[in-house]
Write a protein that holds these residues in place. Structure first.
Motif, mmCIF file in Angstrom:
data_model
loop_
_atom_site.group_PDB
_atom_site.id
_atom_site.type_symbol
_atom_site.label_atom_id
_atom_site.label_comp_id
_atom_site.label_asym_id
_atom_site.label_seq_id
_atom_site.Cartn_x
_atom_site.Cartn_y
_atom_site.Cartn_z
ATOM 1 N N SER A 225 9.659 4.241 13.982
ATOM 2 C CA SER A 225 8.437 3.417 13.440
ATOM 3 C C SER A 225 8.988 2.297 12.592
ATOM 4 O O SER A 225 9.556 2.308 11.632
ATOM 5 C CB SER A 225 7.499 4.498 12.521
ATOM 6 N N ASN B 168 -1.639 -2.354 10.954
ATOM 7 C CA ASN B 168 -2.457 -2.520 9.650
ATOM 8 C C ASN B 168 -3.463 -3.534 9.436
ATOM 9 O O ASN B 168 -4.572 -3.446 8.829
ATOM 10 C CB ASN B 168 -1.565 -2.094 8.350
ATOM 11 N N SER C 234 3.634 -0.340 12.574
ATOM 12 C CA SER C 234 2.835 -0.428 11.470
ATOM 13 C C SER C 234 2.121 -1.578 11.454
ATOM 14 O O SER C 234 2.518 -2.568 10.966
ATOM 15 C CB SER C 234 3.391 0.090 10.414
ATOM 16 N N CYS D 97 1.926 10.461 4.517
ATOM 17 C CA CYS D 97 2.109 9.116 4.762
ATOM 18 C C CYS D 97 2.107 8.108 3.270
ATOM 19 O O CYS D 97 1.153 8.001 2.760
ATOM 20 C CB CYS D 97 1.419 8.291 5.687
ATOM 21 N N ILE E 233 -3.620 1.517 9.182
ATOM 22 C CA ILE E 233 -3.740 2.236 8.123
ATOM 23 C C ILE E 233 -5.112 1.797 7.639
ATOM 24 O O ILE E 233 -5.432 0.584 7.670
ATOM 25 C CB ILE E 233 -2.825 2.264 6.867
ATOM 26 N N SER F 128 8.030 -1.423 10.737
ATOM 27 C CA SER F 128 7.058 -2.555 9.994
ATOM 28 C C SER F 128 7.049 -3.974 11.053
ATOM 29 O O SER F 128 5.993 -4.766 10.403
ATOM 30 C CB SER F 128 7.328 -2.944 8.524
ATOM 31 N N GLY G 286 11.865 4.382 4.195
ATOM 32 C CA GLY G 286 12.892 3.322 4.747
ATOM 33 C C GLY G 286 12.294 2.760 5.948
ATOM 34 O O GLY G 286 11.154 3.171 6.634
ATOM 35 N N GLU G 287 12.853 1.533 6.292
ATOM 36 C CA GLU G 287 12.730 0.974 7.215
ATOM 37 C C GLU G 287 13.748 1.113 8.289
ATOM 38 O O GLU G 287 14.857 0.526 8.204
ATOM 39 C CB GLU G 287 12.471 -0.654 7.194
ATOM 40 N N PRO G 288 13.457 1.874 9.363
ATOM 41 C CA PRO G 288 14.596 2.075 10.277
ATOM 42 C C PRO G 288 15.487 1.080 10.848
ATOM 43 O O PRO G 288 16.539 1.089 11.062
ATOM 44 C CB PRO G 288 14.141 3.102 11.369
ATOM 45 N N PHE H 175 0.904 -1.179 0.144
ATOM 46 C CA PHE H 175 0.072 0.024 0.094
ATOM 47 C C PHE H 175 0.896 1.183 -0.023
ATOM 48 O O PHE H 175 0.402 2.286 0.010
ATOM 49 C CB PHE H 175 -0.763 -0.024 1.237
ATOM 50 N N CYS H 176 2.406 1.053 0.289
ATOM 51 C CA CYS H 176 2.914 2.097 0.461
ATOM 52 C C CYS H 176 3.743 2.822 -0.868
ATOM 53 O O CYS H 176 4.227 2.058 -1.698
ATOM 54 C CB CYS H 176 3.961 1.788 1.276
ATOM 55 N N ILE I 280 -5.018 5.745 10.406
ATOM 56 C CA ILE I 280 -4.477 6.731 9.445
ATOM 57 C C ILE I 280 -5.368 6.253 8.342
ATOM 58 O O ILE I 280 -5.467 5.158 7.912
ATOM 59 C CB ILE I 280 -3.044 6.427 9.171
ATOM 60 N N PRO I 281 -6.147 7.264 7.780
ATOM 61 C CA PRO I 281 -6.898 6.803 6.368
ATOM 62 C C PRO I 281 -5.887 6.704 5.336
ATOM 63 O O PRO I 281 -4.850 7.476 5.119
ATOM 64 C CB PRO I 281 -7.703 8.246 6.052
ATOM 65 N N TRP I 282 -5.925 5.566 4.645
ATOM 66 C CA TRP I 282 -4.982 5.398 3.520
ATOM 67 C C TRP I 282 -5.114 6.473 2.558
ATOM 68 O O TRP I 282 -6.079 7.014 1.970
ATOM 69 C CB TRP I 282 -5.585 3.971 2.542
ATOM 70 N N MET J 65 9.680 7.862 10.017
ATOM 71 C CA MET J 65 8.546 7.654 9.415
ATOM 72 C C MET J 65 8.553 8.093 7.967
ATOM 73 O O MET J 65 7.599 7.927 7.096
ATOM 74 C CB MET J 65 7.117 8.233 9.906
ATOM 75 N N GLY J 66 9.654 8.732 7.411
ATOM 76 C CA GLY J 66 9.959 9.016 6.258
ATOM 77 C C GLY J 66 10.133 7.608 5.181
ATOM 78 O O GLY J 66 9.740 6.594 5.669
HETATM 79 N N1 SAH Z 1 9.147 1.241 7.634
HETATM 80 C C1 SAH Z 1 8.527 2.127 8.832
HETATM 81 C C2 SAH Z 1 8.606 3.658 8.832
HETATM 82 C C3 SAH Z 1 7.965 4.258 7.318
HETATM 83 S S1 SAH Z 1 6.440 4.098 7.096
HETATM 84 C C4 SAH Z 1 7.008 1.291 9.059
HETATM 85 O O1 SAH Z 1 6.684 0.679 8.266
HETATM 86 O O2 SAH Z 1 6.727 1.788 10.075
HETATM 87 C C5 SAH Z 1 5.572 5.421 8.122
HETATM 88 C C6 SAH Z 1 4.022 5.074 8.143
HETATM 89 O O3 SAH Z 1 3.463 5.447 6.944
HETATM 90 C C7 SAH Z 1 3.764 3.645 8.515
HETATM 91 O O4 SAH Z 1 2.857 3.586 9.649
HETATM 92 C C8 SAH Z 1 3.047 2.927 7.389
HETATM 93 O O5 SAH Z 1 2.250 2.326 7.667
HETATM 94 C C9 SAH Z 1 2.276 4.399 6.799
HETATM 95 N N2 SAH Z 1 1.778 4.657 5.354
HETATM 96 C C10 SAH Z 1 2.520 3.949 4.335
HETATM 97 N N3 SAH Z 1 1.965 3.846 3.226
HETATM 98 C C11 SAH Z 1 0.695 4.749 3.616
HETATM 99 C C12 SAH Z 1 -0.252 5.357 2.859
HETATM 100 N N4 SAH Z 1 -0.502 5.014 1.619
HETATM 101 N N5 SAH Z 1 -1.396 6.000 3.273
HETATM 102 C C13 SAH Z 1 -1.255 6.005 4.847
HETATM 103 N N6 SAH Z 1 -0.213 5.594 5.686
HETATM 104 C C14 SAH Z 1 0.932 5.008 5.001
#
Ligand code: SAH
Length: 349
Positions: free
Chosen positions: A194, A219, A217, A337, A261, A196, A162-164, A120-121, A290-292, A159-160
Motif C-alpha cells: 500500500s 483519500n 491511499s 488504521c 478514508i 501513499s 511506514g511508506e513501503p 490524518f495519520c 475506510i471511516p477515519w 499497511m503498518g
Molecule cells: N504508507 C502507506 C501504507 C501505510 S498506511 C500508505 O499510505 O498506503 C495504511 C492505510 O491506513 C492507508 O490507506 C492510510 O490512508 C490509512 N490510514 C492512515 N491513517 C488513518 C486513520 N486515522 N484512519 C483510517 N485510515 C487511516
C-alpha cells in the motif's frame, strides 16, 4: 565471538551447505534446519530434536536467530492481535494480525515512523526514524507465523507503519525471500503493497515482475484537497499518479485497490464523489472505503453511519467496481488504521 555470528534466518541454503561441508557434517542437516525454521517456526536450536546435541552446540556457536522481540501483545474483542515489537536498537514497531474466517492477514511495518507526513495519520507524527532491514521485515512475518502455527498465515499487507515504496529495496528483497521454495513459498499474489503514491516506486514495481498487489491511499481525487492532507500530492499530483497507475495496470494481472478514508465534512460531498468517480473511472480497480479512525490531537471527525451509507450509495451508482467498506477492526486496542503509533516510543521520549 558473538559479533561474528551470522543470522541463520536469512542465510542462503548455499551458504548453509558450504558451512556444513566445511565442518564435514551431513548435507541433509541443512534441510532439517530449514524445516524447523520455515515449516514449524522453531527459532531455537535446542528444540531441533532430530539434530544431534553436538551439532546443535556447533550451530549455536556459529549462528543466531535475528528476530524482533515481542514486547507486548494486545488482543481485541474481535480477535485482532496487536504486537508491539522491539528492534535491536531499542526502537519499536507495530504489527497487527487480523483473523477473518479462513484468512489470516498480517499488517506489517516497513519503516520506523514515516516521512510522508499525511496529516490524518498517527504514524506520521513520529516522522521518519529509519527504514526497516530485510531481517526486520521477514522477522515480523516469521514471528506472526510462529504465533499462528499450526494455522497458516494467508495474506500480508504492507499497511503498518511506514511508506513501503520509500524502503523499496528491502521490501522487495523480503518478498522475494519469503517466496523462495526453501523458505515459505509465500506467493506474492497474496501480498499487498500500500502506497501513499510514490510514483517512481510504482514505476519500478511495474517493471519488477513481482506480481504483488498494489493499493493506493487516495483519500481525495481533488488536488487542492489531497495537497492539504497528503503533502506527497504536491510532488506527485493526481494526473501523474493516474498515468503511472495506468502503466502499472498494463503490466499487472491484478486490479488496483484505492483506499479512501472518509473524513466527515471534508472529503464526502457530492463534488468529492464526482471527482473520485472520474478519477477511478477508467482504471480497473476496487475501492476500499475506510471511516477515519480518531487519532489523538487531530482536528478531524469520523463520519456517522448514515454519512457513510450515503457516500457509499452515491459513489456506487452505475459504477461497476467492487466497493468495500472496511469495518475497522481492533479499535479497542488502537490497532486500527492510522493508530499504529508505538505509544511506548512517545512514553520513553
Ligand atoms: N504508507 C502507506 C501504507 C501505510 S498506511 C500508505 O499510505 O498506503 C495504511 C492505510 O491506513 C492507508 O490507506 C492510510 O490512508 C490509512 N490510514 C492512515 N491513517 C488513518 C486513520 N486515522 N484512519 C483510517 N485510515 C487511516
Amino acid at each position: 565471538m558473538a559479533d561474528d555470528k551470522r543470522n541463520i534466518l536469512l542465510l542462503s541454503k548455499d551458504d548453509l551447505n558450504a558451512f556444513l561441508k566445511r565442518i564435514s557434517a551431513k548435507a541433509y542437516i541443512a534441510n532439517q534446519i530449514y524445516n524447523w525454521i520455515f515449516k514449524k517456526f522453531v527459532f531455537n536450536f535446542d528444540e531441533m530434536l532430530n539434530i544431534s546435541k553436538d551439532m546443535r552446540a556447533i550451530l549455536k556457536s556459529e549462528f543466531y536467530f535475528d528476530l524482533p522481540e515481542i514486547s507486548t501483545i494486545q488482543k481485541s474483542n474481535d480477535g485482532t492481535k496487536k504486537y508491539l515489537l522491539k528492534l535491536k536498537d531499542g526502537m519499536f514497531i507495530e504489527m497487527v494480525l487480523i483473523p477473518n474466517l479462513k484468512k489470516n492477514t498480517v499488517c506489517i511495518s516497513s519503516q520506523v515512523g514515516c516521512a510522508r507526513n499525511c496529516n490524518f495519520c498517527a504514524t506520521a507524527k513520529l516522522g521518519l526514524v529509519r527504514n526497516l532491514t530485510v531481517a526486520e521485515i521477514v522477522g515480523q512475518i516469521l514471528l506472526v507465523s510462529g504465533d499462528l502455527f499450526p494455522n497458516k498465515l494467508t495474506n500480508i499487507v504492507f499497511m503498518g507503519m511506514g511508506e513501503p515504496l520509500d524502503n523499496y529495496d528491502n521490501v522487495v528483497e523480503s518478498i522475494r525471500f519469503i517466496n523462495r521454495e526453501d523458505t515459505l513459498l509465500f506467493s506474492p499474489r497474496r501480498i499487498t503493497i500500500s502506497t501513499s503514491g510514490v510514483i517512481p516506486g510504482i514505476e519500478r514495481l511495474a517493471n519488477e515482475n513481482l506480481n504483488v498487489k498494489l493499493a493506493v491511499s487516495l483519500n481525495s481525487a481533488i488536488n487542492e484537497k489531497r495537497d492539504e492532507i497528503m503533502p506527497i500530492n504536491t510532488t506527485y499530483p493526481l494526473e501523474k499518479l493516474k498515468n503511472q497507475l495506468l502503466n502499472f495496470r498494463k503490466k499487472s494481472n491484478f486490479r488496483i485497490t484505492f483506499e479512501y478514508i472518509m473524513i466527515a465534512n471534508f472529503n464526502m460531498s457530492n463534488s468529492d464523489i464526482k471527482a473520485l468517480r472520474k478519477f477511478v473511472g477508467d482504471i480497473s480497480c476496487k475501492i476500499n472505503l475506510i471511516p477515519w479512525n480518531p487519532v489523538e490531537n487531530l482536528p478531524y471527525k469520523s463520519p456517522s453511519k448514515h454519512e457513510i451509507e450515503n457516500f457509499r450509495n452515491k459513489l456506487s451508482e452505475n459504477l461497476n467496481f467492487a466497493i468495500t467498506l472496511r469495518n475497522s477492526r481492533g479499535q479497542d486496542i488502537d490497532a486500527a488504521c492510522g493508530q499504529l503509533v508505538a505509544k511506548k516510543i512517545s512514553r520513553e521520549r
